[in-house]
Design an enzyme around this catalytic site. Structure first.
Site, PDB file in Angstrom:
ATOM      1  CB  SER A   8      46.499  52.870  48.622  1.00  0.00           C
ATOM      2  OG  SER A   8      46.935  52.912  47.280  1.00  0.00           O
ATOM      3  CG  HIS A  33      47.227  48.503  48.797  1.00  0.00           C
ATOM      4  ND1 HIS A  33      46.846  47.165  48.750  1.00  0.00           N
ATOM      5  CD2 HIS A  33      46.781  49.048  47.636  1.00  0.00           C
ATOM      6  CE1 HIS A  33      46.200  46.935  47.616  1.00  0.00           C
ATOM      7  NE2 HIS A  33      46.157  48.057  46.908  1.00  0.00           N
ATOM      8  CG  ASP A  35      47.207  50.399  44.151  1.00  0.00           C
ATOM      9  OD1 ASP A  35      46.710  49.263  44.246  1.00  0.00           O
ATOM     10  OD2 ASP A  35      46.845  51.375  44.832  1.00  0.00           O
ATOM     11  CG  MET A  37      47.783  50.781  38.280  1.00  0.00           C
ATOM     12  SD  MET A  37      46.806  52.304  38.278  1.00  0.00           S
ATOM     13  CE  MET A  37      46.126  52.241  39.926  1.00  0.00           C
ATOM     14  CG  HIS A  66      46.119  45.640  43.781  1.00  0.00           C
ATOM     15  ND1 HIS A  66      45.177  46.652  43.826  1.00  0.00           N
ATOM     16  CD2 HIS A  66      45.621  44.710  42.931  1.00  0.00           C
ATOM     17  CE1 HIS A  66      44.153  46.331  43.042  1.00  0.00           C
ATOM     18  NE2 HIS A  66      44.406  45.169  42.476  1.00  0.00           N
ATOM     19  CG  MET A  68      45.307  46.705  39.356  1.00  0.00           C
ATOM     20  SD  MET A  68      44.916  48.324  40.032  1.00  0.00           S
ATOM     21  CE  MET A  68      46.276  48.520  41.164  1.00  0.00           C
ATOM     22  CG  MET A 137      39.519  45.413  42.400  1.00  0.00           C
ATOM     23  SD  MET A 137      40.792  46.265  43.343  1.00  0.00           S
ATOM     24  CE  MET A 137      40.461  47.983  42.966  1.00  0.00           C
ATOM     25  CG  PHE A 143      41.844  56.163  37.563  1.00  0.00           C
ATOM     26  CD1 PHE A 143      42.827  56.999  37.030  1.00  0.00           C
ATOM     27  CD2 PHE A 143      41.155  55.306  36.723  1.00  0.00           C
ATOM     28  CE1 PHE A 143      43.102  56.977  35.664  1.00  0.00           C
ATOM     29  CE2 PHE A 143      41.424  55.271  35.357  1.00  0.00           C
ATOM     30  CZ  PHE A 143      42.402  56.117  34.826  1.00  0.00           C
ATOM     31  N   GLY A 145      40.551  57.607  44.528  1.00  0.00           N
ATOM     32  CA  GLY A 145      39.566  58.665  44.700  1.00  0.00           C
ATOM     33  C   GLY A 145      38.223  58.455  44.027  1.00  0.00           C
ATOM     34  CG  ASP A 175      42.341  48.405  46.520  1.00  0.00           C
ATOM     35  OD1 ASP A 175      42.346  49.583  46.921  1.00  0.00           O
ATOM     36  OD2 ASP A 175      43.194  47.946  45.743  1.00  0.00           O
ATOM     37  N   GLY A 177      37.608  53.411  47.697  1.00  0.00           N
ATOM     38  CA  GLY A 177      36.515  54.150  48.327  1.00  0.00           C
ATOM     39  C   GLY A 177      36.321  53.887  49.809  1.00  0.00           C
TER      40      GLY A 177
END
Ligand code: DX5
Ligand code: ZN
Length: 216
Positions: A8, A33, A35, A37, A66, A68, A137, A143, A145, A175, A177
Site C-alpha cells: 500500500s 494498492h 488508497d 480517501m 481502494h 474510501m 477491512m 489510516f 499503521g 487490508d 495490520g
C-alpha cells in the site's frame, strides 16, 4: 492459486514517490494498492488524480485502487482512464451497489467491494456472484499503521464458505495490520490477497519484506 501481495503506497515516502514505485516494480509484489480517501467517508484525506497519474506513469504492476469515498460512481470513468485494473468501492458508501458494479465492469475494470470491520458478510449473499474481489477491512479505514482486528479471521472463514457455496470467483483481500504475525494466519483462513502498508514501507529492507510475504 498462490496468494497475491499488494503493497500500500499510503505508507511510502511521497517525497520519493518514483523510487518507491520502482522498488515495488522490482519486487515480487503482484499488485499495487492505492488508497483514495475523501475526508467524508473516512476522517482522513490521502491524495487524488495528480498523484495517481504519477503512479500510473511509473508502475509496471496492476493498480488495485481502494476508494474510501462517498458517491464513487461519479469517478468510475476517471479511475479507468488512470490505469486502474481493480476498482474497489465500500458497501457502506453505495446505495445501488449492483449498478455501481455494472458501471465498473462496463469500463473494463475488475470490481471489488470493501467491508468495514462492523459490516456483516451476509450482506454479500446477493452480490457475491457479480464481483471479482471482496476487501475485508481488518482495521477501521482511514489510516495506516493501526492494530489488526482479530475478528477478521472469522470473517475470512465465513466469506470463503459463502464464495464456495455460491460458486463465486471473488478473491478475498485483507487490508490493515498485515505483518509477519497476521499474514500466515490470514492465508490459512482462506485469504487470497494481502495488502501491506507500514509493515513493508517501514521496514529496513522493504523489498526483502515483500519477498518474505510472497514466500509464505
Ligand atoms: C487503511 C488503508 C490501508 C492501509 C493499510 O484505511 O485502506 O490500505 O494503507 O496500512 P497498514 O498495512 O499500515 O495497516
Ligand atoms: Zn486500502
Amino acid at each position: 492459486m498462490s496468494h497475491i501481495i499488494a503493497p500500500s503506497i499510503l505508507a511510502s515516502d511521497f517525497g520519493n514517490l518514483q523510487s518507491e514505485v520502482e522498488m515495488v516494480n522490482q519486487s515480487q509484489a503482484q499488485w499495487f494498492h492505492i488508497d483514495i480517501m475523501d475526508g467524508v467517508f473516512v476522517p482522513n484525506i490521502s491524495f487524488g488524480f495528480p498523484v495517481l497519474k504519477q503512479i500510473q506513469k511509473h508502475s509496471t504492476k496492476p493498480l488495485d485502487v481502494h476508494l474510501m469515498i462517498v458517491n464513487p460512481d461519479q469517478f468510475i470513468k476517471k479511475f479507468a482512464e488512470h490505469g486502474t485494473e481493480i476498482l474497489t468501492v465500500h458497501i457502506e458508501a453505495c446505495d445501488h451497489l449492483h449498478r455501481t458494479i455494472q458501471a465498473i465492469h462496463a469500463e473494463g475494470m475488475k470490481a471489488g467491494v470493501a467491508l468495514n470491520p462492523h459490516t456483516s458478510i451476509t450482506l454479500l449473499e446477493d452480490i457475491i456472484q457479480d464481483i471479482d474481489l471482496v476487501c475485508l477491512m481488518s482495521v477501521n479505514p482511514g489510516f495506516g499503521g493501526q492494530k489488526f482486528i482479530e475478528n477478521t479471521y472469522n470473517k475470512v472463514k465465513k466469506l470463503k464458505k459463502l464464495i464456495v457455496e455460491k460458486n463465486s470467483k471473488a478473491l478475498i483481500e485483507i487490508d490493515g495490520g498485515v505483518n509477519a504475525e497476521t499474514a500466515p494466519k490470514l492465508l490459512e483462513a482462506g485469504a487470497d490477497v494481502l495488502v501491506a502498508g507500514s509493515y513493508v514501507f517501514g521496514a529496513n529492507d522493504p523489498k526483502a519484506t515483500i519477498e518474505g510475504l510472497v514466500g509464505l
